[in-house]
Write a protein that holds these residues in place. Structure first.
Motif, PDB file in Angstrom:
ATOM      1  N   ALA A 289       0.839  -1.209   0.000  1.00 18.85           N
ATOM      2  CA  ALA A 289       0.000   0.000   0.000  1.00 18.85           C
ATOM      3  C   ALA A 289       0.868   1.252   0.000  1.00 18.85           C
ATOM      4  O   ALA A 289       0.564   2.228  -0.701  1.00 18.85           O
ATOM      5  CB  ALA A 289      -0.924  -0.014   1.211  1.00 18.85           C
ATOM      6  N   LEU A 290       1.961   1.223   0.752  1.00 19.06           N
ATOM      7  CA  LEU A 290       2.885   2.368   0.782  1.00 19.06           C
ATOM      8  C   LEU A 290       3.490   2.606  -0.594  1.00 19.06           C
ATOM      9  O   LEU A 290       3.583   3.746  -1.062  1.00 19.06           O
ATOM     10  CB  LEU A 290       3.982   2.120   1.815  1.00 19.06           C
ATOM     11  CG  LEU A 290       5.145   3.127   1.832  1.00 19.06           C
ATOM     12  CD1 LEU A 290       4.642   4.525   2.178  1.00 19.06           C
ATOM     13  CD2 LEU A 290       6.213   2.687   2.831  1.00 19.06           C
ATOM     14  N   LYS A 291       3.891   1.540  -1.266  1.00 15.57           N
ATOM     15  CA  LYS A 291       4.498   1.691  -2.587  1.00 15.57           C
ATOM     16  C   LYS A 291       3.534   2.310  -3.585  1.00 15.57           C
ATOM     17  O   LYS A 291       3.960   3.004  -4.515  1.00 15.57           O
ATOM     18  CB  LYS A 291       4.981   0.327  -3.100  1.00 15.57           C
ATOM     19  CG  LYS A 291       6.207  -0.212  -2.386  1.00 15.57           C
ATOM     20  CD  LYS A 291       6.634  -1.546  -2.978  1.00 15.57           C
ATOM     21  CE  LYS A 291       7.893  -2.076  -2.289  1.00 15.57           C
ATOM     22  NZ  LYS A 291       8.301  -3.388  -2.863  1.00 15.57           N
ATOM     23  N   ARG A 292       2.246   2.064  -3.410  1.00 15.69           N
ATOM     24  CA  ARG A 292       1.268   2.580  -4.369  1.00 15.69           C
ATOM     25  C   ARG A 292       1.055   4.087  -4.238  1.00 15.69           C
ATOM     26  O   ARG A 292       0.411   4.694  -5.083  1.00 15.69           O
ATOM     27  CB  ARG A 292      -0.069   1.858  -4.206  1.00 15.69           C
ATOM     28  CG  ARG A 292       0.003   0.362  -4.394  1.00 15.69           C
ATOM     29  CD  ARG A 292       0.434  -0.037  -5.777  1.00 15.69           C
ATOM     30  NE  ARG A 292      -0.563   0.241  -6.784  1.00 15.69           N
ATOM     31  CZ  ARG A 292      -0.505  -0.179  -8.037  1.00 15.69           C
ATOM     32  NH1 ARG A 292       0.546  -0.871  -8.442  1.00 15.69           N
ATOM     33  NH2 ARG A 292      -1.465   0.108  -8.895  1.00 15.69           N
ATOM     34  N   ILE A 293       1.594   4.686  -3.174  1.00 15.80           N
ATOM     35  CA  ILE A 293       1.526   6.148  -3.073  1.00 15.80           C
ATOM     36  C   ILE A 293       2.369   6.782  -4.165  1.00 15.80           C
ATOM     37  O   ILE A 293       2.047   7.845  -4.694  1.00 15.80           O
ATOM     38  CB  ILE A 293       1.993   6.621  -1.681  1.00 15.80           C
ATOM     39  CG1 ILE A 293       1.026   6.136  -0.606  1.00 15.80           C
ATOM     40  CG2 ILE A 293       2.106   8.147  -1.637  1.00 15.80           C
ATOM     41  CD1 ILE A 293       1.425   6.517   0.808  1.00 15.80           C
ATOM     42  N   ASP A 294       3.476   6.102  -4.533  1.00 19.27           N
ATOM     43  CA  ASP A 294       4.363   6.547  -5.605  1.00 19.27           C
ATOM     44  C   ASP A 294       4.873   7.958  -5.342  1.00 19.27           C
ATOM     45  O   ASP A 294       5.340   8.250  -4.254  1.00 19.27           O
ATOM     46  CB  ASP A 294       3.659   6.459  -6.965  1.00 19.27           C
ATOM     47  CG  ASP A 294       3.360   5.019  -7.353  1.00 19.27           C
ATOM     48  OD1 ASP A 294       4.154   4.156  -6.969  1.00 19.27           O
ATOM     49  OD2 ASP A 294       2.354   4.767  -8.021  1.00 19.27           O
ATOM     50  N   THR A 295       4.725   8.838  -6.338  1.00 20.45           N
ATOM     51  CA  THR A 295       5.301  10.180  -6.254  1.00 20.45           C
ATOM     52  C   THR A 295       4.279  11.246  -5.860  1.00 20.45           C
ATOM     53  O   THR A 295       4.549  12.434  -5.996  1.00 20.45           O
ATOM     54  CB  THR A 295       5.924  10.562  -7.615  1.00 20.45           C
ATOM     55  OG1 THR A 295       4.918  10.490  -8.638  1.00 20.45           O
ATOM     56  CG2 THR A 295       7.076   9.633  -7.957  1.00 20.45           C
ATOM     57  N   ASN A 296       3.113  10.823  -5.393  1.00 17.45           N
ATOM     58  CA  ASN A 296       2.091  11.783  -4.980  1.00 17.45           C
ATOM     59  C   ASN A 296       2.497  12.401  -3.641  1.00 17.45           C
ATOM     60  O   ASN A 296       2.299  11.820  -2.579  1.00 17.45           O
ATOM     61  CB  ASN A 296       0.730  11.088  -4.863  1.00 17.45           C
ATOM     62  CG  ASN A 296      -0.393  12.058  -4.564  1.00 17.45           C
ATOM     63  OD1 ASN A 296      -0.161  13.228  -4.256  1.00 17.45           O
ATOM     64  ND2 ASN A 296      -1.614  11.578  -4.655  1.00 17.45           N
ATOM     65  N   LEU A 297       3.060  13.610  -3.698  1.00 17.27           N
ATOM     66  CA  LEU A 297       3.584  14.235  -2.493  1.00 17.27           C
ATOM     67  C   LEU A 297       2.490  14.661  -1.529  1.00 17.27           C
ATOM     68  O   LEU A 297       2.756  14.908  -0.352  1.00 17.27           O
ATOM     69  CB  LEU A 297       4.442  15.449  -2.877  1.00 17.27           C
ATOM     70  CG  LEU A 297       5.676  15.148  -3.740  1.00 17.27           C
ATOM     71  CD1 LEU A 297       6.432  16.429  -4.042  1.00 17.27           C
ATOM     72  CD2 LEU A 297       6.590  14.139  -3.053  1.00 17.27           C
ATOM     73  N   ASN A 298       1.264  14.769  -2.003  1.00 17.18           N
ATOM     74  CA  ASN A 298       0.169  15.204  -1.143  1.00 17.18           C
ATOM     75  C   ASN A 298      -0.456  14.064  -0.357  1.00 17.18           C
ATOM     76  O   ASN A 298      -1.230  14.295   0.565  1.00 17.18           O
ATOM     77  CB  ASN A 298      -0.914  15.895  -1.983  1.00 17.18           C
ATOM     78  CG  ASN A 298      -0.431  17.184  -2.602  1.00 17.18           C
ATOM     79  OD1 ASN A 298       0.310  17.934  -1.972  1.00 17.18           O
ATOM     80  ND2 ASN A 298      -0.828  17.443  -3.841  1.00 17.18           N
ATOM     81  N   GLN A 299      -0.137  12.837  -0.728  1.00 15.60           N
ATOM     82  CA  GLN A 299      -0.729  11.682  -0.050  1.00 15.60           C
ATOM     83  C   GLN A 299       0.255  11.127   0.965  1.00 15.60           C
ATOM     84  O   GLN A 299       1.405  10.829   0.636  1.00 15.60           O
ATOM     85  CB  GLN A 299      -1.118  10.598  -1.052  1.00 15.60           C
ATOM     86  CG  GLN A 299      -1.897   9.443  -0.427  1.00 15.60           C
ATOM     87  CD  GLN A 299      -2.387   8.444  -1.469  1.00 15.60           C
ATOM     88  OE1 GLN A 299      -1.979   8.480  -2.615  1.00 15.60           O
ATOM     89  NE2 GLN A 299      -3.280   7.553  -1.059  1.00 15.60           N
ATOM     90  N   LYS A 300      -0.174  11.012   2.186  1.00 10.20           N
ATOM     91  CA  LYS A 300       0.684  10.518   3.261  1.00 10.20           C
ATOM     92  C   LYS A 300       0.304   9.118   3.740  1.00 10.20           C
ATOM     93  O   LYS A 300       1.120   8.422   4.322  1.00 10.20           O
ATOM     94  CB  LYS A 300       0.623  11.475   4.456  1.00 10.20           C
ATOM     95  CG  LYS A 300       1.151  12.876   4.174  1.00 10.20           C
ATOM     96  CD  LYS A 300       2.636  12.865   3.878  1.00 10.20           C
ATOM     97  CE  LYS A 300       3.169  14.279   3.727  1.00 10.20           C
ATOM     98  NZ  LYS A 300       4.609  14.284   3.383  1.00 10.20           N
ATOM     99  N   VAL A 301      -0.955   8.725   3.509  1.00 14.46           N
ATOM    100  CA  VAL A 301      -1.429   7.427   4.003  1.00 14.46           C
ATOM    101  C   VAL A 301      -2.222   6.739   2.902  1.00 14.46           C
ATOM    102  O   VAL A 301      -3.009   7.386   2.199  1.00 14.46           O
ATOM    103  CB  VAL A 301      -2.332   7.589   5.245  1.00 14.46           C
ATOM    104  CG1 VAL A 301      -2.730   6.217   5.787  1.00 14.46           C
ATOM    105  CG2 VAL A 301      -1.643   8.396   6.318  1.00 14.46           C
TER     106      VAL A 301
END
Length: 596
Positions: A289-301
Motif C-alpha cells: 500500500a505504501l508503494k502505491r503512493i508513488d510520487t504523490n507528495l500530497n498523499q501521506k497514508v
C-alpha cells in the motif's frame, strides 16, 4: 491440563499475594491458575488474565528484557536452572507507556496427585523504583538486548515484532478493536542526510520514533530496516489512525532541525484478505500500500484493499513476465492509421502495443505500459515494437501492401538504460528492412511531458536520432503544461494534439475550439505539421477540416488492427483503405506550408 481440587482452587485464587501456577505442556509454560493479587496488579479479570498469560507476557514487557526472561523461563521448564529475575513490564495500574519493575521468583511444586507445577510469585517493586533505577544505573543491571532492540531509537525491532506481534494483536482484539499494521518510511531520507548530515538524519529518526510512541501509546511501535518503522496499531478506525499519523507528521515537521515531509505510511487491517492473525503477511500488504503512493507528495497514508492487492499482483506478473512475453510473441503490433484530411488517404501508421497473454488473456496497455515505466523496463517493450515493425516491412512488401511510414513510441527513460540509437540501427540492419526502406520510413514519437521533464537530455537524444535518419514527432501536446518554448530547442516534424482536446470541444463555452484553432495556425507558421488524435464523429472531423489541421487519427476512420488481420482481408478479396503514394506525400507536405 491439571485440574485443582475445588477447595484448593478457591483458596489459592482468593489469595491477595501475586502468583501464577504454570504447567509444562509440550515444552511450553501453560497457566492453570492466577491469584486475585496477580489479577489486581494487571488490572484484568481472571478469565482475561489467563488468556493473556496463555499468549505470554512479552507484549507488555520491555523489549530489552524479553531475551533474558525467555532464557530464564526455558531453563526453568527444562529444570536446568531456577526462576529468579527482575524485569520491566507495563501494568494497567500505572500510566500507559511506563514500566514497573517486577521481581519474579519461581519454584517447582508437587501437587497431591503427583503432577509437577511451577508457581511463580511476582512482586511489584514500583514503590522503590527510584532507588532501584539508581542502583541499576550504577551496577548496569539491565543490558540492552541487541536481538530485540534497535539501539539508535531504543524501539523494539522487527525481531520483536515477528516474535510477539501476534500476541499484541490478540490483546487489541480482546479489547474489541481491529489491530492495524502500519508500514512507514521517512520521506526523502537520503536527501535529508545529504543536506543536513548523517548525524542530523539519526536525530530525525529518533524524533520520529519518540513521536510515534507519543501518539500511539498503546500500540507496538518498532523500527524496521533503514528509515522504516512498523507499527501494530491499537486504533479505533481508519479515520482515527489517519489523524494520529497526521499528528506525528505535524510534530516532526515542527521539531526537526531541517525541512522534512515526515513519514508516509501504508496500512493494512490485520485480517484483511484472509491474512488472519499472521502479522508478517499484513506487513507485506501494508508495504505494498505504501508503494502505491508513488510520487504523490500530497498523499501521506494509503490503506490496503483487495483491489490494491489485485493491482499489485497484476503489476508483479507484468514485471516478472515481460521477457517471456517478448520471447514468446505475446506482445503484438497493432497498426493505427493516420489520415490526411485533404485527400482522405492513409498517410502513415502508428504502431501500438497489445499484450495477448496465454494465461491472462488481453492485458490492457493502460496497465502494462505504466507498470513497465514505473519499474524502468519500458525500453524492452519499445525496442521489441521497433523490431517487429522492421520485420513487418518485408512481409508488407512480399504481400503487395504499400510501404507506409510507421511511428513507434519511445520513452525518455529508454535512453537511460540502453544505447537506443545504436540498438535501433542494429535492428534495422539485421531485420532486412534496409533492403526496402530508408530510416526516414520510421518515426519516433516522444511525449510532451517527457520532453519537458528533461529538456537537456532529450535534446541530445533527439539530435542523435535525427542525425541517424529517423523522423521525430511530438506526441500528446496539450495534455500537460504545454509551452511553445520547447520548439526553440527541438526540431520536430509533426505535433500531435492530445485526444482530450477534441473530445471536450464544447466544454467551458468552447474554449478548446479556440485553443486548437490558434495552435494549428501557430504550428503552421512555424512549419510544423499537425495531427489531432481521437476523432470519432463527423462533427469533430468537420471542425478539424475547418481549422486547417493536416492529419487526423481516430476511430471515425480506423481502429487499430494487427497485420495478420489486414493480410486475411486481402487474401479474401476484402477492401483496403487507399494509401498515399510517395509522390503524393511529397507534394502534399510541400503544399502544407504554402501561403494562400
Amino acid at each position: 491440563m491439571y485440574t485443582f481440587p475445588k477447595e484448593m482452587r478457591e483458596a489459592l485464587e482468593s489469595c491477595k499475594a501475586s502468583f501464577v501456577y504454570y504447567q509444562n505442556i509440550d515444552g511450553k509454560a501453560v497457566p492453570v491458575l492466577a491469584s486475585d493479587g496477580f489479577c489486581q496488579n494487571t488490572g484484568m479479570p481472571r478469565e482475561h488474565v489467563l488468556e493473556w498469560l496463555q499468549r505470554g507476557m512479552f507484549e507488555r514487557m520491555h523489549p530489552d528484557d524479553v531475551g533474558l526472561v525467555s532464557r530464564v523461563s526455558d531453563e526453568m521448564l527444562r529444570q536446568e536452572g531456577s526462576y529468579d529475575v527482575i524485569f520491566r513490564c507495563r501494568l494497567s495500574a500505572i500510566e500507559p507507556g511506563k514500566y514497573a519493575l517486577i521481581h519474579g521468583i519461581g519454584s517447582w511444586q508437587t501437587m497431591p496427585d503427583g503432577t509437577e507445577l511451577i508457581v511463580i510469585a511476582y512482586a511489584n517493586l514500583s514503590g522503590t523504583i527510584r532507588t532501584i533505577r539508581e542502583k541499576t544505573e550504577i551496577y548496569g543491571l539491565f543490558q540492552k538486548d541487541r536481538f530485540y532492540t534497535d539501539l539508535l531509537t531504543e524501539l523494539p525491532n522487527t525481531n520483536y515484532m515477528h516474535e510477539f506481534g501476534d500476541e499484541k494483536a490478540a490483546q487489541i482484539r480482546s479489547a474489541g478493536r481491529t489491530p492495524m499494521v502500519i508500514y512507514s518510511d521517512v520521506e526523502s531520507m537520503q536527501s535529508y542526510n545529504n543536506q543536513y548530515g548523517v548525524n542530523e538524519g539519526d536525530e530525525l529518526l529518533r524524533l520520529i520514533a519518540a513521536s510515534l510512541k507519543e501518539f500511539f501509546p498503546t500500540s507496538l511501535v518498532t523500527r524496521g530496516a533503514d528509515d522504516h518503522f512498523v507499527i501494530l496499531a491499537d486504533a479505533e478506525g481508519e479515520e482515527e489512525l489517519s489523524r494520529q499519523l497526521e499528528q506525528v507528521n505535524n510534530q516532526v515537521r515542527q521539531l526537526a532541525k531541517g525541512n522534512t515531509g515526515g513519514i508516509r505510511s501504508g496500512v493494512c487491517p490485520l485480517g484483511a484478505d484472509g491474512t488472519g492473525d499472521i502479522v508478517g503477511r499484513a506487513i507485506d500488504h501494508a508495504r505494498h500500500a505504501l508503494k502505491r503512493i508513488d510520487t504523490n507528495l500530497n498523499q501521506k497514508v494509503r490503506f490496503f484493499s483487495n483491489q490494491l492487492d489485485e493491482e499489485y499482483w497484476r503489476s508483479r506478473y507484468i514485471v516478472e513476465n515481460i521477457d517471456r512475453a517478448i520471447a514468446g510473441g505475446w506482445i503484438k503490433v497493432y497498426y493505427h492509421a493516420l489520415y490526411r484530411v485533404e485527400n482522405q488517404k492513409i498517410a502513415a501508421f502508428e504502431a501500438l502495443a497489445r499484450w495477448v497473454d496465454p494465461v491472462r488473456g488481453i492485458i490492457s496497455p493502460g496497465e502494462f505500459i505504466p507498470t513497465l515505466q514505473k519499474y524502468h523496463l519500458l525500453y524492452k517493450l519499445d525496442l521489441c515494437m521497433f523490431e517487429q515493425v522492421c520485420r513487418d516491412v518485408q512481409i508488407r512488401k512480399e504481400n503487395g501492401l504499400p510501404l507506409m511510414p510507421v511511428s513507434v513510441n519511445f520513452s525518455r527513460q529508454d535512453f537511460d538504460h540502453t544505447d537506443v540509437v545504436n540498438r535501433m540501427n542494429a535492428i534495422y540492419e539485421k531485420s532486412g528492412a534496409a533492403q526496402y526502406v530508408d530510416k526516414s520510413y520510421f518515426i519516433v514519437e516522444v511525449t510532451e511531458q517527457e520532453v519537458a521533464a528533461d529538456p537537456e537530455g532529450c535534446q541530445l537524444q533527439i539530435r542523435s536520432l535525427r542525425e541517424n535518419g529517423y523522423r521525430i514527432w511530438l506526441d500528446d501536446f496539450g495534455s500537460g503544461y504545454s509551452s511553445f518554448n520547447m520548439f526553440s530547442k527541438f526540431r520536430f516534424e509533426l505535433v500531435k494534439f492530445d485526444m482530450e482536446m477534441i473530445r471536450h470541444l464544447d466544454d467551458n463555452d468552447g474554449a478548446n475550439r479556440l485553443i486548437l484553432r490558434d495552435l494549428v495556425h501557430l504550428c503552421k507558421a512555424m512549419k510544423l505539421h499537425t495531427l489531432i488524435e481521437g476523432v470519432e464523429t463527423k462533427e469533430q472531423l468537420d471542425f478539424v477540416k475547418e481549422i486547417g489541421c493536416e492529419f487526423v487519427q481516430g476511430f471515425y476512420y480506423h481502429k487499430p488492427e494487427p497485420l495478420d488481420e489486414v493480410l486475411f482481408r486481402l487474401r479474401n478479396k476484402g477492401t483496403f483503405r487507399p494509401c498515399e503514394t510517395p509522390e503524393e506525400r511529397e507534394e502534399m507536405d510541400r503544399k502544407a506550408f504554402e501561403t494562400r
